[in-house]
Scaffold this active site. Structure first.
Site, PDB file in Angstrom:
ATOM      1  N   GLU A 275      -5.921  -8.183  -0.796  1.00  8.37           N
ATOM      2  CA  GLU A 275      -6.618  -7.914   0.463  1.00  8.37           C
ATOM      3  C   GLU A 275      -8.038  -7.484   0.149  1.00  8.37           C
ATOM      4  O   GLU A 275      -8.248  -6.690  -0.767  1.00  8.37           O
ATOM      5  CB  GLU A 275      -5.968  -6.775   1.270  1.00  8.37           C
ATOM      6  CG  GLU A 275      -4.617  -7.087   1.828  1.00  8.37           C
ATOM      7  CD  GLU A 275      -4.035  -5.957   2.668  1.00  8.37           C
ATOM      8  OE1 GLU A 275      -4.814  -5.161   3.243  1.00  8.37           O
ATOM      9  OE2 GLU A 275      -2.801  -5.870   2.748  1.00  8.37           O
TER      10      GLU A 275
ATOM     11  N   GLU B 234       0.822  -1.217   0.000  1.00  8.83           N
ATOM     12  CA  GLU B 234       0.000   0.000   0.000  1.00  8.83           C
ATOM     13  C   GLU B 234       0.852   1.263   0.000  1.00  8.83           C
ATOM     14  O   GLU B 234       0.686   2.156   0.832  1.00  8.83           O
ATOM     15  CB  GLU B 234      -0.945  -0.002   1.208  1.00  8.83           C
ATOM     16  CG  GLU B 234      -2.001  -1.100   1.125  1.00  8.83           C
ATOM     17  CD  GLU B 234      -3.087  -0.990   2.182  1.00  8.83           C
ATOM     18  OE1 GLU B 234      -2.838  -0.390   3.229  1.00  8.83           O
ATOM     19  OE2 GLU B 234      -4.187  -1.524   1.953  1.00  8.83           O
TER      20      GLU B 234
END
Ligand code: P53
Length: 476
Positions: free
Chosen positions: A374, A176
């Site tokens: 995710e 991320e």
């Protein structure tokens, strides 16, 4: 025929610091996650100056996966996982981050973990840096504001690519990496980049500089990985929260487009090997003079990623306001609530259609294979006296998202490699440090204060997900 390709990577995802514990075992050094206390929804985690007595540091023990991984992996195998995404704690391999020689005990731990996965027919999918860089690199070097970190990271990457090249095929560099677009809060800059800001410091250019060094480090790592073993597949990892305009007013649309630019340019650099012009123009307008050398630009073009890994939990919405004529996006002030979607107990907007939109958005922009690494629903679970957890809400969330994911593949033609729901076993929340915010198919007996037996039990969603995998996404 469900439309998911043969060998579709069904599995689950975690990160080392959120489940391993063993924070001082096997020669492990202190990571940035080890100096963060437990917070709650609306209560930020405190970043302390080193490890202080009397504070609650939930990642120190986490769920003790370090000692229990064999049993946990058996449960994943029981669900039929084809793959398991975790990260390598950088501090197990280079405890301080700037050593020349790696720590053998740390390397051995991951050899054992990966061997165990492979024995069970589970392919490891590995993130190199998932919010757990060595804390020493923060105190001695100022984190990623320092160019020296490029060499430290690339050395780490080379060591683990070399060591595990025959056990691990799928890799991602920085988890991320685009969270730090939210630079006004302390969490993302610290967890992404080890950045601690001085009071009054102009945060934004520091974030861009740190991100630039990371992108160069990522590209150099990809290049090195290919030289070590051309069969490695090395991707990036982007937190995807698509940003919608609140209305169809033209300026709301432009605002949403600018917001997407500000949050997702990282992907352009990873995939195309160069900065998008809109960002270079923005740097110029803001007068940001960044250290971006010709050599860096060269490196970026030589380390483009093989695939795009991304997380998807929620969508955002934004709107134009009169006090912002240039329609600049600021993640702390520009977001508004979307009246068409529900929210989780932690205020995350639940939007399954947004996943289909995101898959299409990535595919339209980049035409690279995509990997949903995710997705999941952080919720409060109740362990019944008979040991069951009736998490129908989690099943509903995941089923709705998988349905949309299927439409993206079957109807829209997106190339999707796999799907690994987040926190497939309950673990420490990254954002809040809580145990109470649970994502797992497997319940772990531990509370926010650190009490509990750490015993594992199967939730209702465990058997549901097992069926999903067995039917290749048909039985939802
Ligand atoms: P937690 C913010 C927005 C989207 C994803 O998050 C995020 C965050 C950071 O909180 O993080 C990712 O635990 C991250 C995981 C994290 C997971 O999402 O705050 O990659 O480490 O645990 C869920 O509920």
């Amino acid at each position: 025929m469900s439309g998911f390709k043969a060998g579709f990577l069904w599995g689950g995802a975690v990160a080392a610091h959120q489940l391993e514990g063993g924070w001082q075992e096997g020669g492990k050094g202190i990571s940035v996650a080890d100096v963060m206390t437990a917070g709650a929804h609306g209560v930020p985690r405190e970043i302390t100056d080193g490890v202080l007595p009397g504070k609650n540091y939930p990642n120190h023990e986490a769920i003790d996966f370090y000692h229990r991984y064999k049993d946990d992996l058996k449960l994943f195998a029981e669900m039929g996982y084809k793959c398991f995404r975790t990260s390598i704690a950088w501090t197990r391999i280079f405890p301080k981050g700037d050593e020349h020689e790696p720590n053998e005990a740390g390397l051995q731990f991951y050899d054992d973990l990966f061997d165990e996965c492979l024995k069970l027919g589970i392919e490891p999918v590995i993130t190199l840096s998932h919010f757990e860089m060595p804390y020493h690199l923060v105190t001695e070097y100022g984190g990623w504001r320092n160019r020296k970190l490029i060499d430290f990271f690339v050395r780490f990457a080379q060591v683990v690519f070399t060591r595990y090249q025959h056990k691990v095929k799928y890799w991602m560099t920085f988890n991320e990496i685009n969270n730090q677009a939210n630079f006004h809060e302390d969490f993302a800059p610290f967890t992404n980049s080890g950045l601690k800001y001085q009071p009054g410091e102009d945060r934004e250019p520091v974030m861009y500089q740190a991100a630039h060094y990371e992108l160069v480090a990522s590209a150099l790592a990809v290049k090195a990985g290919r030289e070590i073993n051309p069969s490695l597949q090395i991707g990036c990892m982007i937190a995807m929260c698509p940003i919608y305009p609140l209305t169809c007013a033209p300026n709301d649309m432009m605002m949403a487009m600018n917001a997407m630019h500000r949050r997702y340019w990282f992907t352009d650099v990873h995939v195309r090997g160069k900065y998008p012009q809109h960002l270079l123009s923005y740097f110029e307008r803001r007068g940001f003079a960044l250290d971006i050398t010709e050599e860096d630009k060269q490196a970026l073009t030589q380390g483009c990623v093989d695939y795009i890994g991304f997380s998807y939990y929620m969508s955002f919405a934004t709107k134009a306001t009169d006090d912002n004529p240039q329609l600049d996006y600021d993640e702390t002030t520009s977001l508004v609530s979307n009246p068409y979607v529900q929210k989780s107990d932690w205020g995350w907007q639940i939007d399954p259609v947004g996943l289909r939109y995101s898959l299409n958005w990535f595919w339209d922009h980049y035409q690279l294979p995509l990997f949903i690494v995710e997705n999941g629903f952080g919720a409060i679970d109740v362990l019944e006296s008979d040991g069951t957890v009736n998490d129908q809400y989690r099943i509903d969330y995941l089923a709705a998202h998988i349905k949309e994911m299927k439409k993206a593949v079957v109807e829209d033609g997106v190339d999707l490699m796999g799907y690994t729901p987040w926190g497939c076993i309950d673990l420490v929340s990254a954002g809040t440090g809580e145990m109470k915010k649970r994502y797992g198919f497997i319940y772990v007996d531990k509370d926010n204060e650190g009490n509990g037996t750490l015993a594992r039990s199967r939730k209702k969603s465990f058997n549901w997900y097992k069926e999903v995998i067995a039917s290749n996404g048909e039985k939802l």
